[in-house]
Design an enzyme around this catalytic site. Structure first.
Site, short mmCIF file in Angstrom:
data_model
loop_
_atom_site.label_atom_id
_atom_site.label_comp_id
_atom_site.label_asym_id
_atom_site.label_seq_id
_atom_site.Cartn_x
_atom_site.Cartn_y
_atom_site.Cartn_z
N ASP A 30 0.87 -1.18 0.00
CA ASP A 30 0.00 0.00 0.00
C ASP A 30 0.90 1.23 0.00
OD1 ASP A 30 -3.21 0.37 1.03
OD2 ASP A 30 -1.90 2.14 1.04
N PHE A 152 -17.00 -10.67 -4.22
CA PHE A 152 -18.40 -10.59 -3.77
C PHE A 152 -18.43 -10.69 -2.25
CE2 PHE A 152 -18.44 -12.25 -8.10
CZ PHE A 152 -19.36 -11.40 -8.71
N LEU A 153 -17.53 -9.96 -1.62
CA LEU A 153 -17.38 -10.08 -0.16
C LEU A 153 -18.35 -9.15 0.56
CD1 LEU A 153 -13.47 -9.80 -0.12
CD2 LEU A 153 -14.86 -11.88 -0.28
N ARG A 154 -19.09 -9.73 1.51
CA ARG A 154 -19.94 -8.88 2.34
C ARG A 154 -19.17 -8.51 3.59
NH1 ARG A 154 -24.43 -13.04 3.27
NH2 ARG A 154 -22.52 -14.25 3.02
N LEU A 253 -34.33 -10.20 1.00
CA LEU A 253 -35.73 -9.76 0.98
C LEU A 253 -36.11 -9.25 2.36
CD1 LEU A 253 -37.83 -12.34 -1.09
CD2 LEU A 253 -37.28 -9.99 -1.66
N CYS A 263 -20.63 -0.47 -1.17
CA CYS A 263 -20.76 -1.03 -2.53
C CYS A 263 -22.06 -0.68 -3.25
CB CYS A 263 -20.61 -2.54 -2.49
SG CYS A 263 -18.95 -3.05 -2.15
N LYS A 324 -24.61 -1.78 8.60
CA LYS A 324 -25.09 -3.12 8.92
C LYS A 324 -24.24 -3.65 10.07
CE LYS A 324 -22.51 -6.25 6.13
NZ LYS A 324 -22.60 -7.26 5.11
N ARG A 331 -20.16 4.08 5.90
CA ARG A 331 -20.41 4.67 4.58
C ARG A 331 -21.87 4.50 4.15
NH1 ARG A 331 -15.36 2.45 1.27
NH2 ARG A 331 -15.34 0.97 2.99
C1 UDX Z 1 -22.38 -6.02 -0.73
C2 UDX Z 1 -22.58 -7.32 -1.53
O1 UDX Z 1 -23.45 -8.20 -0.81
C3 UDX Z 1 -21.25 -7.97 -1.83
O2 UDX Z 1 -21.44 -9.13 -2.63
C4 UDX Z 1 -20.43 -6.95 -2.59
O3 UDX Z 1 -19.26 -7.44 -3.07
C5 UDX Z 1 -20.20 -5.73 -1.70
O4 UDX Z 1 -21.47 -5.18 -1.39
P1 UDX Z 1 -22.00 -5.32 1.80
O5 UDX Z 1 -22.10 -3.92 1.30
O6 UDX Z 1 -20.90 -5.68 2.71
O7 UDX Z 1 -21.90 -6.34 0.57
O8 UDX Z 1 -23.35 -5.65 2.59
P2 UDX Z 1 -24.70 -6.44 2.33
O9 UDX Z 1 -24.83 -7.50 3.34
O10 UDX Z 1 -24.87 -6.84 0.93
O11 UDX Z 1 -25.77 -5.30 2.72
C6 UDX Z 1 -25.83 -4.06 2.00
C7 UDX Z 1 -26.95 -3.20 2.51
O12 UDX Z 1 -28.22 -3.75 2.20
C8 UDX Z 1 -26.95 -2.99 4.02
O13 UDX Z 1 -27.27 -1.65 4.30
C9 UDX Z 1 -28.03 -3.91 4.52
O14 UDX Z 1 -28.61 -3.50 5.73
C10 UDX Z 1 -29.02 -3.84 3.37
N1 UDX Z 1 -29.88 -5.03 3.25
C11 UDX Z 1 -29.35 -6.24 2.90
C12 UDX Z 1 -31.24 -4.91 3.48
O15 UDX Z 1 -31.75 -3.83 3.80
N2 UDX Z 1 -32.03 -6.02 3.32
C13 UDX Z 1 -31.53 -7.22 2.96
O16 UDX Z 1 -32.32 -8.17 2.83
C14 UDX Z 1 -30.14 -7.35 2.76
#
Ligand code: UDX
Length: 433
Positions: A30, A152-154, A253, A263, A324, A331
């Site tokens: 980095d 596709f990392l959450r 859902l 993301c 979450k 962010r």
């Molecule tokens: C997401 C994608 O899932 C991941 O594959 C990608 O590479 C990066 O972006 P992330 O942002 O870490 O991951 O979180 P995620 O669990 O997908 O939730 C995103 C947002 O959607 C959160 O604010 C969460 O609260 C909201 N969400 C998710 C809902 O409101 N309802 C749901 O059913 C799922």
């Protein structure tokens, strides 16, 4: 195999640690020397469950190291991952690729043998080809292929997502490069992870289309939730009933206050901009972005309604600030919309989050920061559950009632059962039921 990961941000760090865990020899670099120094002292700059142990274990066994410069790791690397930031460019919503191209030029200038250059950062369709041009210009003789391998990392479950992915997408044009990337993911063959090997443009599009689809799916159920409130239906059961249809699926859902994070908001905007530029607008995704933005703004109204129309002079306990659970990431979190809106309406905010407070303190002003959910609720006129941390999932209802001045709860994540809350004498507002 030997790998260099450029960028020790979220994606770079998780990928570096996981590839090291697979047994590859990984150097993560980095340009931020302070960040590298912290990492070398065993300090992990992001909050991700399990990452500190994984990094420590692999540093210890010599499969992972951190450095400030590309050389000498590049000399013996089979592959270089570009995992630098791609923020939204100011003004036009496009992804800002300047860090990506700077990294590509640096790689090209220093290449000494055939190397596969792989984009992990989410980059607009066509970026791999642009990177190839940039690298060729910087070094006419270099031997390389540029491929796309989107992540596709959450956040909060990134290590599991890396180690047990639904699929691996590989966008590349030569057998040689494809063989290198497949070898990097060899441990996943044991668990029969599907690999989609395709052209770089298609791989890049899969990433954006997946995120835009998920954002749309969430937004769809959020709008259905609003309609449920008007019709007396229960969105939780509607989602369950819909999700049992294998064509729809149960995940994503869950109705809530609107999606946030690093993301979905950024990627959806970037995809819409690309689509507009190419003359193939994505009206469904455009609507998703608008609806979600408006939804987050409207959440403060729910709190005001629950407080008899006004929060002026009232004290509101906010449980959860991150976008979450299991992350310290703020962010595009709904808390950044709801808290200032309530403050403008005259409320005093008492907030607590298990991991996000340090970051939240830099983004939110005039908040009373508390050490736990009950401290936040002490003497408050209402509680708002914003993020569904485990810590908030089974709070003692009677204790909450005793702490609050008024038994009012706005549960934006549908964690509690309306009948339990009503039985305990709460005015309880949730989403879509
Ligand atoms: C997401 C994608 O899932 C991941 O594959 C990608 O590479 C990066 O972006 P992330 O942002 O870490 O991951 O979180 P995620 O669990 O997908 O939730 C995103 C947002 O959607 C959160 O604010 C969460 O609260 C909201 N969400 C998710 C809902 O409101 N309802 C749901 O059913 C799922």
């Amino acid at each position: 195999m030997q790998i260099v990961v450029m960028g020790a941000g979220y994606v770079g760090l998780v990928s570096a640690a996981c590839f090291a865990e697979f047994g590859h020899k990984v150097t993560c670099i980095d340009q931020d020397a302070k960040r590298i120094a912290r990492l070398n002292q065993g300090e992990i700059p992001i909050f991700e469950p399990g990452l500190d142990e994984l990094v420590a274990k692999n540093v210890e066994r010599g499969t992972l190291q951190f450095g400030a410069g590309l050389l000498p790791a590049l000399t013996s690397a089979d592959a270089v991952f570009i995992a630098v930031g791609t923020p939204t460019r100011r003004g036009d919503g496009h992804a800002d690729l300047s860090f990506v191209y700077t990294a590509a030029e640096e790689i090209a200038r220093n290449l000494q043998r055939y190397t596969v250059v792989i984009t992990k950062s989410t980059v607009p369709v066509g970026t791999c080809r642009e990177i190839t041009k940039v690298m060729r210009k910087a070094n006419l003789k270099a031997e390389f292929d540029v491929c796309s391998n989107p992540e596709f990392l959450r956040e909060g479950s990134a290590i599991n997502d890396f180690m047990r992915p639904d699929r691996v997408i590989i966008g590349c044009e030569t057998e040689r490069a494809s063989a290198v990337i497949q070898a990097l993911y060899r441990p996943l063959y044991l668990i029969e992870t599907p690999m989609v090997i395709t052209a770089p443009e298609t791989a890049e599009m899969i990433k954006y289309a997946s995120n835009a689809f998920l954002a749309t799916k969430i937004t769809f159920i959020n709008e259905i939730a609003d309609l449920c409130e008007k019709t007396g239906a229960d969105v939780q059961i509607v989602a369950k009933g819909m999700g049992l249809d294998g064509r729809i699926g149960r995940k994503f859902l869950h109705a809530g206050p609107g999606y946030g994070g690093s993301c979905f908001p950024k990627d959806a905007i970037a995809l819409v901009r690309t689509a507009q530029d190419k003359g193939a607008p994505l009206r469904l995704v455009e609507a998703t972005i608008d609806i979600n933005r408006q939804r987050k703004k409207n959440m403060a109204m729910r709190v005001m309604d629950a407080c008899d129309g006004s929060v002026r002079g009232k004290s509101i306990a906010v449980l959860g600030l991150t976008f979450k659970p299991n992350t310290d990431d703020m962010r595009d979190s709904v808390s950044l919309d709801i808290i200032p809106a309530l403050q403008r309406a005259g409320a005093v905010i008492r907030a607590y989050d298990p991991a996000g407070m340090e970051e939240a303190k830099t983004l939110l002003k005039d908040v009373v920061w508390c050490n736990g959910p009950f401290e936040a609720m002490q003497g408050a006129d209402a509680a708002v559950l914003l993020t569904e941390w485990n810590e908030f999932r089974a709070l003692d209802i009677q204790r909450m009632k005793a702490a609050l001045k008024q038994p009012v709860m706005v549960d934006l994540r549908n964690v509690y059962k309306p009948e339990d809350m009503e039985r305990a004498g709460f005015r309880y507002v949730s989403i879509g039921r």
